[in-house]
Each structure stands twice: as C-alpha cells, then as structure tokens.
Write a protein that holds these residues in place. Structure first.
Motif, short mmCIF file in Angstrom:
data_model
loop_
_atom_site.label_atom_id
_atom_site.label_comp_id
_atom_site.label_asym_id
_atom_site.label_seq_id
_atom_site.Cartn_x
_atom_site.Cartn_y
_atom_site.Cartn_z
N PRO A 55 1.06 -1.41 0.32
CA PRO A 55 -0.07 0.47 0.33
C PRO A 55 0.14 1.15 -0.18
N SER A 56 0.70 2.07 -1.03
CA SER A 56 1.31 3.73 -1.05
C SER A 56 1.65 4.47 0.65
N VAL A 57 0.27 4.32 1.25
CA VAL A 57 0.31 4.53 2.74
C VAL A 57 0.14 3.39 3.76
N PRO A 58 1.72 3.29 3.77
CA PRO A 58 1.84 1.75 5.08
C PRO A 58 0.95 1.51 6.47
N ASN A 59 0.89 2.54 7.27
CA ASN A 59 0.12 2.95 8.25
C ASN A 59 -0.24 4.37 8.08
N GLU A 60 -1.36 4.41 9.15
CA GLU A 60 -2.45 5.54 9.66
C GLU A 60 -2.33 6.23 10.60
N ILE A 82 -3.75 6.15 17.80
CA ILE A 82 -4.16 4.37 16.99
C ILE A 82 -3.07 4.54 16.55
N LEU A 83 -2.71 2.96 15.67
CA LEU A 83 -2.21 3.06 14.85
C LEU A 83 -2.82 2.38 12.95
N VAL A 84 -3.12 3.05 12.20
CA VAL A 84 -3.28 1.55 11.64
C VAL A 84 -2.18 0.94 11.00
N SER A 85 -2.40 -0.23 10.92
CA SER A 85 -0.78 -0.34 9.85
C SER A 85 -1.67 -1.27 8.27
N ILE A 86 -1.90 -0.44 7.56
CA ILE A 86 -2.28 -0.94 6.38
C ILE A 86 -1.88 -2.49 5.46
N TYR A 87 -0.35 -2.32 6.08
CA TYR A 87 0.34 -2.71 5.46
C TYR A 87 0.08 -4.49 6.22
N SER A 88 -0.09 -4.02 7.29
CA SER A 88 0.04 -5.72 8.00
C SER A 88 -0.98 -6.36 7.59
N MET A 89 -2.45 -4.98 7.40
CA MET A 89 -4.02 -5.71 6.97
C MET A 89 -4.06 -6.86 5.61
N GLY A 90 -3.51 -5.99 4.78
CA GLY A 90 -3.58 -6.47 3.29
C GLY A 90 -2.57 -7.50 4.21
N ARG A 91 -1.96 -8.68 4.78
CA ARG A 91 -1.35 -9.29 4.65
C ARG A 91 -1.77 -10.51 5.72
N GLU A 93 -4.38 -13.72 7.24
CA GLU A 93 -5.03 -14.64 7.11
C GLU A 93 -6.14 -14.83 6.93
N GLU A 94 -6.32 -13.95 8.32
CA GLU A 94 -7.79 -13.90 8.45
C GLU A 94 -8.61 -12.48 7.73
N VAL A 95 -7.99 -12.26 6.87
CA VAL A 95 -8.86 -11.35 5.95
C VAL A 95 -8.20 -11.57 5.51
N TRP A 96 -7.46 -13.05 4.18
CA TRP A 96 -7.60 -12.62 3.01
C TRP A 96 -7.18 -14.47 3.33
N GLY A 97 -7.40 -15.32 4.10
CA GLY A 97 -6.96 -16.99 4.08
C GLY A 97 -5.66 -16.90 3.69
N ILE A 118 -15.53 -6.09 -9.66
CA ILE A 118 -14.42 -5.97 -9.26
C ILE A 118 -15.54 -6.17 -7.59
N ILE A 119 -14.69 -6.86 -6.11
CA ILE A 119 -14.79 -6.56 -5.37
C ILE A 119 -14.64 -5.39 -4.51
N ASN A 120 -14.78 -4.84 -3.62
CA ASN A 120 -14.91 -3.78 -2.84
C ASN A 120 -15.36 -2.86 -1.60
N ASP A 121 -14.13 -3.82 -0.63
CA ASP A 121 -14.82 -3.59 1.05
C ASP A 121 -13.51 -2.79 1.14
N ALA A 122 -14.06 -0.94 1.37
CA ALA A 122 -13.25 -0.64 2.02
C ALA A 122 -12.26 -1.22 3.50
N TYR A 123 -13.36 -1.40 4.40
CA TYR A 123 -13.13 -1.98 5.40
C TYR A 123 -12.36 -3.35 5.63
N LYS A 124 -12.19 -4.30 4.19
CA LYS A 124 -11.45 -5.69 3.92
C LYS A 124 -10.15 -5.05 4.10
N PHE A 125 -9.87 -4.00 2.34
CA PHE A 125 -8.66 -3.22 1.50
C PHE A 125 -8.95 -2.42 2.05
#
Ligand code: HEM
Length: 192
Positions: A55-60, A82-91, A93-97, A118-125
């Motif tokens: 992700p271009s913005v890895p942490n938020e 709170i630091l939301v780690s977008i990088y970790s979310m993309g990796r 297993e609970e989210v992506w299998g 195209i599947i488009n769920d902003a709270y997942k991606f």
C-alpha cells in the motif's frame, strides 16, 4: 509474474481499441476511453493486489475523540493515538485466507455480478482508507494506473534484473529500499 502479465495482455488485446497503431507500425500514445478502462477487470484486480501487498500509505495514525470499544473488543481511551497498519491488514490470514502471500488478481473478481465485477470492501482493503475521510481520488487513481499500465505493458516488456533485492522501505509513503532495477524491452515483433 509472467502468468499474470500474460493474462493482462490478453485482456488488453480484447478491450483496447483506441490505442491505435500508426503508419510506421508504432503504437500511438492515445489513452483508453472510460468504457475500455471499465472493461479492464483483470488489470483492476492486479492493481488492487499490488496495493494490498504494497500500500502506498502503509500506516495511518488516528486519534480517538471519545473512549470507545473497537469491533475487535479492544478498549480505547479518550484522546488515544491509534496506528492502523494498512500494510499488515493486507497480509492477514484472517482477512485474506491461507493464500494471502500469493499474488492473485482473481481474488478481486466476482463471478456473481456482470460488468462491475470487482470486489470492493474498503474495510477489508484499506489502501485508500475507509469512512468519511477516505481517499476521494480512488477512482482517478485507478483510471490513471490502468491507463499507464496499459500503455506501457502493450509496448514494453519490463524484466527485473536478476538478483536485484526487492524490499519495501516503509515511511509515511511506501518506497523501495533499493529502487527497482529493470530492463525495458520493446514488444515489437522482431524483439519477441
Ligand atoms: C494509488 C493512489 C492513491 C492512494 C493509495 C491514496 C491513498 C490515500 C489515503 C490512505 C488517504 C487517507 C490519508 C489520511 O487520512 O491520512 C488519502 C487521502 C486523500 N487522497 Fe488519496 N490516494 C491515492 C491517490 C489520490 C489521487 C489521484 C488523488 C486526487 C486526484 C487523491 C486525493 C486525496 C485527498 C484530497 C485526500 C484527503 C481526504 C481527506 O482528508 O478527507 N488521492 N489517500
């Protein structure tokens, strides 16, 4: 990823008509129409997959205005950072299998709906974040990325130089630690 590259090229051959070939045999640099861009479903999946893993913005960083409990059950106090780690979310297993490590544009493509499939769920991606302050440029970003990828990939084959270390350098934006050394080969028939 040669398999993915081949599928993107197949899709572009099917979809793109406005990037015409000039008299000299050179393709003209004309961008694709909106209709063509909407049909680039596999390429859209490949770009989403790239942004999932890099992700271009890895942490938020965010800050709570009031005390609250997150859906995960974690209690958060008032004015807590709170630091939301977008990088970790993309990796995760609970989210992506189990196949989260695989680069699979197919995971974005729903067979149930036609057209806009195209599947488009902003709270997942979360590469563009979610909610009222999410990125308003998301659609423009996809249009630009699809147009540029389409123009470049149809004309050139990009080959990463052997043994070049491809590593992320996380900061506010995601950079490549050692850049990306590539060879750019023309796709003219004589070079194939
Ligand atoms: C791959 C491309 C892009 C990615 C990954 C991306 C990602 C993001 C993210 C994560 C945020 C939230 C930042 C935060 O709240 O701290 C954001 C905000 C924003 N983005 Fe993008 N963006 C992209 C392209 C664009 C483009 C092309 C535009 C404009 C044409 C744009 C305009 C904005 C604006 C104006 C905001 C601030 C929104 C607000 O604070 O309410 N972005 N973007």
């Amino acid at each position: 990823n040669p398999g993915v590259e081949e599928k993107i090229l197949e899709e572009l051959d099917r979809v793109v008509i406005t990037q015409t070939v000039g008299e000299s045999g050179e393709e003209q640099g004309i961008f694709s129409s909106i209709e063509e861009l909407n049909k680039m479903v596999y390429l859209h999946g490949a770009i989403s997959e790239t942004l999932r893993l890099y992700p271009s913005v890895p942490n938020e960083p965010k800050q709570s205005m009031e005390a609250d409990v997150l859906p995960s059950g974690h209690a958060v106090g008032k004015n807590t950072r709170i630091l939301v780690s977008i990088y970790s979310m993309g990796r995760m297993e609970e989210v992506w299998g189990k196949d989260w490590m695989e680069f699979k544009p197919e995971r974005w493509i729903s067979e149930r709906t036609e057209g806009n499939n195209i599947i488009n769920d902003a709270y997942k991606f979360a590469a563009f974040l979610a909610g009222p302050r999410s990125c308003p440029g998301r659609k423009i970003a996809f249009m630009q990325l699809k147009n540029i990828a389409s123009c470049v990939l149809r004309r050139y084959k990009i080959v990463v130089v052997d043994d070049h270390p491809v590593l992320p350098l996380p900061s506010i934006m995601m950079f490549m630690k050692y850049g990306l050394k590539v060879r750019v080969l023309s796709r003219k028939p004589e070079n194939k």
